[in-house]
Design an enzyme around this catalytic site. Structure first.
Site, PDB file in Angstrom:
ATOM      1  CB  SER A   1      -0.892   0.010   1.248  1.00 16.87           C
ATOM      2  OG  SER A   1      -1.333   1.331   1.485  1.00 16.87           O
TER       3      SER A   1
ATOM      4  CG  ASP B   1      -4.990   1.964   1.360  1.00 15.12           C
ATOM      5  OD1 ASP B   1      -5.919   1.124   1.278  1.00 15.12           O
ATOM      6  OD2 ASP B   1      -3.886   1.698   1.852  1.00 15.12           O
TER       7      ASP B   1
ATOM      8  CG  ASP C   1      -5.668  -3.349   3.744  1.00 17.79           C
ATOM      9  OD1 ASP C   1      -4.530  -3.031   4.111  1.00 17.79           O
ATOM     10  OD2 ASP C   1      -6.433  -2.577   3.109  1.00 17.79           O
TER      11      ASP C   1
ATOM     12  CG  MET D   1     -11.272   2.304   2.488  1.00 18.16           C
ATOM     13  SD  MET D   1      -9.682   2.387   3.335  1.00 18.16           S
ATOM     14  CE  MET D   1      -8.611   2.575   1.928  1.00 18.16           C
TER      15      MET D   1
ATOM     16  CG  MET E   1     -11.086  -3.721   5.624  1.00 17.02           C
ATOM     17  SD  MET E   1      -9.579  -3.180   4.799  1.00 17.02           S
ATOM     18  CE  MET E   1      -8.884  -2.063   6.025  1.00 17.02           C
TER      19      MET E   1
ATOM     20  CG  MET F   1      -8.688   6.432   2.686  1.00 11.98           C
ATOM     21  SD  MET F   1      -7.913   6.507   4.303  1.00 11.98           S
ATOM     22  CE  MET F   1      -6.850   5.059   4.211  1.00 11.98           C
TER      23      MET F   1
ATOM     24  CG  HIS G   1      -9.056  -0.652   0.062  1.00 13.53           C
ATOM     25  ND1 HIS G   1      -8.389  -0.780   1.263  1.00 13.53           N
ATOM     26  CD2 HIS G   1     -10.369  -0.813   0.349  1.00 13.53           C
ATOM     27  CE1 HIS G   1      -9.264  -0.978   2.229  1.00 13.53           C
ATOM     28  NE2 HIS G   1     -10.470  -0.996   1.702  1.00 13.53           N
TER      29      HIS G   1
ATOM     30  N   GLY H   1      -8.774   3.757   7.478  1.00 14.91           N
ATOM     31  CA  GLY H   1      -8.555   5.191   7.656  1.00 14.91           C
ATOM     32  C   GLY H   1      -7.076   5.548   7.726  1.00 14.91           C
TER      33      GLY H   1
ATOM     34  CG  HIS I   1      -3.706  -1.995  -1.180  1.00 18.94           C
ATOM     35  ND1 HIS I   1      -4.686  -2.975  -1.194  1.00 18.94           N
ATOM     36  CD2 HIS I   1      -4.112  -1.079  -0.265  1.00 18.94           C
ATOM     37  CE1 HIS I   1      -5.638  -2.657  -0.329  1.00 18.94           C
ATOM     38  NE2 HIS I   1      -5.324  -1.505   0.247  1.00 18.94           N
TER      39      HIS I   1
ATOM     40  N   GLY J   1      -2.122  -3.952   9.644  1.00 22.52           N
ATOM     41  CA  GLY J   1      -1.337  -4.516  10.745  1.00 22.52           C
ATOM     42  C   GLY J   1      -0.558  -5.772  10.405  1.00 22.52           C
TER      43      GLY J   1
ATOM     44  CB  SER K   1       3.558   0.902   8.535  1.00 19.61           C
ATOM     45  OG  SER K   1       2.746  -0.113   9.054  1.00 19.61           O
TER      46      SER K   1
ATOM     47  N   GLY L   1      -0.486   1.785   9.866  1.00 19.73           N
ATOM     48  CA  GLY L   1       0.239   1.728  11.140  1.00 19.73           C
ATOM     49  C   GLY L   1      -0.605   1.356  12.346  1.00 19.73           C
TER      50      GLY L   1
HETATM   51  C1  DX5 Z   1      -6.202   1.146   6.068  1.00 20.28           C
HETATM   52  C2  DX5 Z   1      -5.724   0.808   4.686  1.00 20.28           C
HETATM   53  C3  DX5 Z   1      -4.580  -0.148   4.696  1.00 20.28           C
HETATM   54  C4  DX5 Z   1      -3.371   0.417   5.393  1.00 20.28           C
HETATM   55  C5  DX5 Z   1      -2.442  -0.677   5.823  1.00 20.28           C
HETATM   56  O1  DX5 Z   1      -7.263   2.006   5.975  1.00 20.28           O
HETATM   57  O2  DX5 Z   1      -6.763   0.212   3.934  1.00 20.28           O
HETATM   58  O3  DX5 Z   1      -4.267  -0.581   3.373  1.00 20.28           O
HETATM   59  O4  DX5 Z   1      -2.675   1.323   4.580  1.00 20.28           O
HETATM   60  O5  DX5 Z   1      -1.419  -0.122   6.595  1.00 20.28           O
HETATM   61  P1  DX5 Z   1      -0.496  -1.005   7.552  1.00 20.28           P
HETATM   62  O6  DX5 Z   1       0.083  -2.122   6.734  1.00 20.28           O
HETATM   63  O7  DX5 Z   1       0.539  -0.035   8.039  1.00 20.28           O
HETATM   64  O8  DX5 Z   1      -1.387  -1.497   8.646  1.00 20.28           O
HETATM   65 ZN    ZN Z   2      -6.220  -0.764   2.007  1.00 21.19          ZN
END
Ligand code: DX5
Ligand code: ZN
Length: 236
Positions: free
Chosen positions: A8, A35, A193, A68, A159, A37, A66, A164, A33, A195, A216, A167
């Protein structure tokens, strides 16, 4: 089953996006990926079709968008035109929201039942544009909601954090959802997706996931190629 790593770009340096994409390719990453938002579906604003199109120009890897965002149906065509290979929409846009998250600013958005008719219409619309259709759900939305769409989606994204931000800490409820999908005979991609790291990845792979999304863990590593090798070595 082999493991694919999807990075991502949310944790990349947006001033050097082309270099970040080169780093992904050099490190053995399988997919990018993106993200997306909108500040309404989630409390953050990130990337839209314009940046997705730039990402497309700077990588040969498949790109997953993705979404959101509220009203994803208004943007499916734009992301298909921007060159996203996989377009992932959220279950929570296709059902009545729980009372606790109906108002503006109440997060995370969650549902208990999917409006299958509307969800399938958008899945078919994504496929009609020649793209792969992904479907995803927030940690609080029950996995059973996905039953009516499992026969038509190419990709389920589970998820493991409330969307949002990157990290955040992995939520173990994702493991049961992955296992449930495999137990129902879902044989296509299951991505996870949020952590993902050396501690959580073995568990999600054991549960049955085959695509690991990471922001991250990959982008903050001194050895990103080692991160990818380590994740891919979890294949059974
Ligand atoms: C969260 C995103 C994830 C996020 C993952 O809203 O959809 O794709 O960037 O980030 P890490 O891998 O740091 O948890
Ligand atoms: Zn994502």
């Amino acid at each position: 089953m082999s493991i694919e790593v999807s990075t991502s770009i949310l944790s990349a340096d947006f001033g050097k996006i082309a270099e970040a994409l080169q780093l992904c390719a050099r490190s053995g990453v399988d997919r990018i990926h993106v993200d997306v938002m909108d500040g309404h579906f989630v409390p953050n604003i990130t990337i839209g079709p314009v940046v997705t199109e730039a990402v497309r120009r700077h990588t040969r890897l498949p790109v997953a968008a993705h979404l959101m965002i509220e009203h994803p149906w208004d943007y499916i065509d734009a992301f298909a035109e921007a060159g996203a290979d996989i377009i992932v929409v959220h279950a929570e846009c296709y059902g009545e929201r729980r009372a606790a998250c109906r108002a503006y600013g109440q997060y995370p958005k969650e549902i208990d039942m999917l409006d299958a008719h509307r969800a399938l219409a958008d899945i078919r619309r994504i496929k009609a544009r020649g793209r792969k259709a992904g479907f995803t759900l927030n940690p609080g939305t029950p996995v059973e909601c996905l039953l009516p769409v499992l026969g038509e989606v190419d990709h389920v994204l589970v998820m493991s954090v409330n969307p949002g931000f990157s990290g955040q800490k992995f939520m173990p409820s994702a493991l049961e959802k992955i296992a449930w999908l495999r137990a129902r005979g879902f044989e296509k991609d299951i991505a996870v997706d949020g952590g993902i790291n050396a501690g959580t990845a073995p568990e999600v792979v054991k549960a049955g996931a085959n695509v690991l999304v990471t922001a991250s863990y990959f982008f903050s590593s001194q050895d990103p190629a080692g991160v990818v090798r380590g994740l891919k070595s979890l294949a059974g």
